[in-house]
Scaffold this active site. Structure first.
Site, PDB file in Angstrom:
ATOM      1  CG  HIS B  44      -2.108   1.005   1.304  1.00  0.00           C
ATOM      2  ND1 HIS B  44      -3.259   0.888   0.337  1.00  0.00           N
ATOM      3  CD2 HIS B  44      -2.022   2.214   1.773  1.00  0.00           C
ATOM      4  CE1 HIS B  44      -3.806   1.913   0.515  1.00  0.00           C
ATOM      5  NE2 HIS B  44      -3.221   2.740   1.210  1.00  0.00           N
ATOM      6  CG  HIS B  90     -11.259   2.956   2.942  1.00  0.00           C
ATOM      7  ND1 HIS B  90     -11.800   3.366   4.168  1.00  0.00           N
ATOM      8  CD2 HIS B  90      -9.873   2.895   3.471  1.00  0.00           C
ATOM      9  CE1 HIS B  90     -10.940   3.548   5.286  1.00  0.00           C
ATOM     10  NE2 HIS B  90      -9.653   3.274   4.636  1.00  0.00           N
TER      11      HIS B  90
END
Ligand SMILES: Nc1ncnc2c1ncn2[C@@H]1O[C@H](COP(=O)(O)OP(=O)(O)O)[C@@H](O)[C@H]1O
Ligand SMILES: [Mg+2]
Lengths: 225, 730, 80, 80
Positions: B44, B90
């Site tokens: 990430h 998300h």
């Protein structure tokens, strides 16, 4: 004409209403909630938004702020006060208006253009409209479900203290045209003296042709009369 | 105390990655340092699998002020106005806790935009769910939608559009991508690069709690005795705190006290401090005893890895502290100097008067691993569907089936939960090809669209990648905007699998090719890998968020047909490509075959010509032809105005299903006045654009000559029932 | 010293949340459900030794802020 | 048979409402306030004689709908 727009932490329609007022040449001031004095104004606006995140009950915490005691005493002296959406909730929480605004009956936030029918133009806020006129306004709220006891409801109905009711484009007022479960399709109410108005729809969002319409302008124009 | 093998593994680090850590440190790492490395080196933050491929994307042209690498991309829209925008995923948090997951997704992307000095003016989203009949879907849908609304409405930023799709590929892994768009003065953009030594590093915003601490479950075992406290917790959003933070930051940004500013997003305090130091080639030293904490007895490990929301890190210029503190006091937010910049090039953390971590900054950033992962080319399906078997169904039934399907139904059940007009600049809400938001106080606007097409990308990742950029470009053109730039969110499965990595590489190639050809640079984005459950990956799902500019508010068009008697033409050539179409999927559950081809030359030419027609006031309403083909697009125009259409049958008709439901790309529907037919024809011919007149606007009835006839009102009803039925309480 | 406070809507006040929750539970198959009313719950922790004083303060909080007495009732309990 | 159910946020989970309510109470002059956490309260009325069965059903309601166990805990009490 001078106006004051009260700003709380979490207010978010303060700029919008100021833009509409200034467009009509109101001399407007933004008043931060910690202030202890209100400038002299012909109109006090408690704008929409999520004051204090709408935590606890919408409007409850803002109703305890410094400036609100000033607003209350101005209201009692007869100043014109307009509470829009969260502002309506605040006016109820601080006792300037009676009743309660509960969760929408569908338990969802509702934001859309709706129609309201003007019930009476015999007051300072709606004199530029015709009684029976149908307006397209926008609503955006979680707690707009107006509730009050029988006695007060009768008082409201009998004394032209309900200026706006939710309707359809043709003016039908019934369960189907009620977006949030409000008793008697009430979209806004006055206090007894009709100097204080609380309404869920946002007139400032209908004050520009480029956006979705100008049906809300009449309210601000009425106030200038 | 050195770390154990188990701890290394539970932090998601491979043995050779730890070996590299040891080399970079010149010693073993302690647990806190391991946590910091794991946060910075994970996919990430480090983009270790994607970086070498993302480099291929075009990121510059004359309107790009800042491309990828900052919190958000910045483009120039003239007159000192800049637009700052980005999209982010998300997905996993939203699957676990749909309301909070989606809400904090919106909160995070808003911070990315206002950290750069921009006031957010719009939010968009792209949400993908499993099939409606899948047990979890309804709860996820309603939670995600109310979470998106709950956050954006409260902060007071209009959510003006998005896309919602259902596909079995997301049954166990939904996608929630949120995009934020802000407006700034182009001379007052704020960046994260630290400058100067001994400058105060200030923590502002909400307090730090034990929210979303990754991999900490086992790792922190030795830190505290009370095992109840070790559960990693879901992040809860506080939109009220966000609104205060937004106003406070923008107020502080009015003068020049900020040297650099960075929100605390993924990996919180760790990544924000490292990023600032790394960009400035500086060091940073923090005293963790100063970090405002929400809970008692928080450990340095927890402070550094917490993902508590609504926090920022600011490096202030000398002597600006007191003024800045006043602003944050006014907004009731924490404001604490927790450290300073140094010239050591190291991240140094102190706690209880002891140095507890000491890491060279480059080890965490530039020297993070980069992988050129193995990838294989996707096998493309060549077999065309045989249309013969399909003749049994009636055209109108197929149309109704598509219009009333979850993927094509009207989305007002969703959009009525979003405040779309707060800030009083929304010119076009959801329901059109792009949303339009005015630049406050000006006679110009931006158009915004988000798009994806997982089925196309699955069938052919490269062509799908191109297609989705083109569809986005088309949606912007269709409202009269000049397309400027995009952001992208690349949602894929596990990159360690060559097949998935191949999908990624080819999609990126496709995006690159289209963006280059269309001069439509990528200025920001996000990669979300590991979207898989039980080793089943989702379809490759790149989501494109595009911005266009409208210089004159009088030149805006929408999809609503205007007047009975007007004509409608198709711009672009109809070949009848039916594989991968909504027609086959919704009516026959057939998913095979190649997606429609992309011809970039025609795409660009058709788009620019349509834009000219709009600017000359010749096109009265415009709608691009996308999922569902010509007939569905025509029906959408009718539904939106309430006027009917008389649709002609083409003269050389091979197969009406292919003609009406085929999804050939690069096409638009345009309404125009009969008087202008000659003029438009000449213009299109001069520019070698293929077109054919296909329909005439009429009242009430939607029909194809000699084929079927339906009331427009009925079409509207078919299109408007699904969501409320699906979500009905009783 | 900790207190548990519940704030509930008065009997004759419509409770849209409770109604929808009740209906949803019935749809989920709980047929013998009569009614659900929804309210608020507060856990209040005071730095105060004097329990009478603390309780008086909690009462004051309820009256002044936590409950809107036009539509709501409240109950205070000392928690352990 | 009536039950009182309280649903509260788990210990380490942020409670934005409680935070703001607590701050407001302090601003209103309650200096010895430590902390406020806000939760939900349900009054559930069942048409059921068998109290064990009823309680099991209420537990099911909490697990399936009233509480989100990822961030919330619940407590059930029989009410009079
Ligand atoms: N999740 C969502 N949030 C806001 N608007 C949405 C959402 N999903 C769909 N919409 C709106 O519904 C309309 C139709 O969406 P879509 O069919 O995807 O459009 P297109 O094919 O033109 O991209 C668009 O205006 C879009 O903005
Ligand atoms: Mg479109």
């Amino acid at each position: 004409m001078k106006s004051s727009v009260i700003v709380f932490p979490g207010s978010n329609c303060d700029r919008d209403v100021a833009v509409a007022l200034e467009k009509l040449q109101f001399k407007n001031s933004m008043i931060w909630h910690k202030e202890t004095e209100l400038p002299k104004s012909d109109l006090i606006v408690v704008p929409g938004g999520f004051s204090y995140g709408d935590y606890l009950r919408s409007g409850a915490i803002a109703a305890k702020s410094n400036i609100l005691s000033e607003v209350i005493s101005a209201g009692k002296k007869g100043s014109l006060i307009l509470g829009i959406c969260n502002g309506f909730q605040i006016l109820i929480e601080c006792g300037l208006l009676q009743g309660a605004l509960l969760r929408n009956s569908g338990l969802k936030f509702i934001s859309k253009d709706i129609f309201v029918k003007v019930q009476s133009n015999k007051n300072k806020f709606f004199n530029k409209y015709k009684t029976g006129e149908i307006l397209k306004l926008n609503i955006a709220h979680n707690e707009g479900n107006y509730f009050t006891d029988k006695k007060h409801l009768e008082e409201l109905e009998n004394n032209e203290l309900i200026p706006l009711k939710y309707s359809d484009q043709k003016g039908n007022i019934n369960l189907k045209t009620n977006p949030n479960g409000s008793i008697n399709n009430i979209a806004g109410i006055f206090n007894k003296n009709k100097n204080i108005l609380g309404m869920m729809p946002h007139p400032e969002r209908m004050a520009d042709k480029v956006l979705s319409g100008e049906d809300g302008l009449g309210l601000f124009l009425s106030l200038m009369n | 105390m050195t770390v154990t093998k188990d701890q290394i593994e539970s932090h998601g680090l491979k043995p050779d990655e730890y070996k590299k850590i040891k080399e970079l440190l010149g010693r073993d790492a302690n647990l806190l340092e391991l946590g910091i490395f794991s946060a910075m080196w994970n996919e990430h933050c480090s983009y270790k699998s994607s970086k070498i491929h993302l480099k291929k994307l075009p990121t510059k042209n004359n309107i790009v002020i800042r491309g990828p690498g900052e919190n958000a991309g910045v483009i120039d829209i003239g007159d000192d106005d800049a637009i700052v925008f980005k999209i982010e995923s998300h997905n996993h948090p939203s699957f676990i806790e749909p309301y909070q997951g989606a809400a904090t997704g919106v909160g995070g992307i808003l911070r990315d935009v206002f950290t750069m000095g921009a006031r957010p003016i719009a939010l968009m989203n792209s949400i993908h769910f499993g099939l409606p009949q899948n047990e979890k879907t309804q709860n996820l849908l309603s939670g995600v939608v109310s979470g998106i609304g709950g956050y954006g409405n409260s902060v007071g930023i209009p959510t003006v559009g998005g896309e919602t799709k259902f596909n079995s590929t997301y049954n166990e892994n939904i996608l929630v991508n949120a995009m934020a768009i802000g407006h700034a003065n182009k001379n007052k953009i704020f960046y994260s690069e630290a400058k100067g030594i001994n400058k105060p590093v200030v923590y502002v915003g909400s307090k730090t709690g034990r929210d979303g601490i990754h991999g900490a479950t086992m790792a922190s075992a030795e830190f505290d005795e009370n095992s109840e406290e070790k559960k990693p917790t879901v992040q809860v959003g506080d939109p009220f705190a966000e609104k205060l933070l937004l106003e406070a930051c923008l107020e502080l940004m009015k003068d020049n006290s900020i040297i650099s500013i960075q929100d605390m997003g993924a990996a919180g305090l760790t990544s924000s401090s490292v990023e600032m130091a790394s960009k400035g080639k500086l060091g940073i030293e923090l005293n963790l005893n100063k970090v405002p904490c929400r809970e008692n007895n928080m450990t340095p490990y927890e402070m550094m890895l917490s993902e508590s929301q609504e926090r920022m890190l600011i490096i202030l210029d000398d002597k600006k502290e007191e003024e800045a503190r006043k602003i944050f006091d006014k907004w009731d937010l924490d404001f604490v100097v927790i450290g300073k910049t140094t010239n050591t090039n190291r991240l140094i953390l102190n706690f209880d008067d002891k140095k507890i971590a000491d890491i060279p900054i480059p080890a965490l950033s530039d020297k993070a691993p980069l992988y050129e992962r193995k990838w294989t080319k996707s096998k493309l399906s060549k077999n065309k569907v045989k249309i013969k078997d399909l003749k049994k169904i009636k055209i109108e039934d197929a149309l109704i089936k598509i219009l009333s399907s979850p993927n094509h139904s009207n989305k007002s059940w969703i959009t009525d939960q979003y405040d779309q007009v707060v800030m009083c600049d929304t010119i076009q809400k959801s329901g059109g090809d792009s949303a339009i938001v005015r630049i406050h106080n000006k006679d110009k606007a931006i158009a915004i669209s988000v798009d994806s097409s997982a089925n196309y990308c699955k069938a052919d990742p490269k062509s799908g990648g191109k297609q989705i950029v083109c569809e986005n470009w088309r949606n912007l053109i269709s409202v009269g905007a000049k397309p400027l730039a995009i952001t992208n969110c690349l949602n894929f499965g596990n990159p360690e699998k060559p097949k998935i990595m191949g999908e990624f590489v080819e999609c990126v190639d496709g995006i690159k090719e289209a963006c280059e050809f269309l001069n439509f640079p990528v200025v920001s984005g996000n990669v979300s890998f590991y979207n898989e459950t039980n080793s089943k990956s989702i379809f490759p799902t790149p989501v494109i968020g595009g911005i266009g500019v409208i210089d004159n508010l009088k030149k805006i068009v929408n999809i609503k047909t205007k007047k009975s008697g007007n004509l409608i033409m198709i711009v672009g050539k109809t070949l009848g490509h039916i594989d991968q179409s909504a027609f086959l999927q919704e009516n026959f559950s057939i998913y095979g075959g190649p997606p429609p081809e992309i011809n970039l030359v025609n795409e660009k030419n058709n788009g620019l010509i349509v834009l000219k027609l709009i600017n000359e006031n010749l096109a009265l309403s415009v709608h691009d032809i996308s999922s569902g083909g010509t007939l569905v697009s025509l029906a959408e125009m009718s539904i939106s105005s309430g006027l009917g259409l008389k649709i002609y049958k083409p003269k050389k008709l091979t197969n009406s299903f292919e003609y009406f439901f085929g999804e050939d790309q690069g096409r638009y529907l345009i309404e125009f006045s009969k008087n202008n037919l000659k003029k438009i024809e000449t213009f299109l011919k001069q520019n070698s654009v293929f077109f054919e007149v296909i329909a005439e606007v009429q009242n009430d009835i939607f029909e194809i000559e000699k084929t079927f006839s339906l009331k427009t009102k009925d079409l509207h009803d078919y299109n408007n029932q699904w969501y409320s039925k699906y979500n009905a309480i009783n | 010293m900790k207190f548990a406070v519940t704030v509930t809507l008065k009997k004759d006040v419509l409770d849209p949340q409770g109604k929808v929750v009740g209906q949803t539970l019935k749809n989920m198959g709980i047929k013998n459900l009569n009614q659900v009313r929804q309210g608020k719950f507060f856990e209040i922790d005071m730095n105060e030794e004097d329990s009478a004083k603390a309780e008086a303060q909690v009462k004051e909080m309820c009256e002044k802020l936590l409950a809107n007495q036009i539509i709501e009732d409240f109950k205070i309990k000392k928690a352990e």
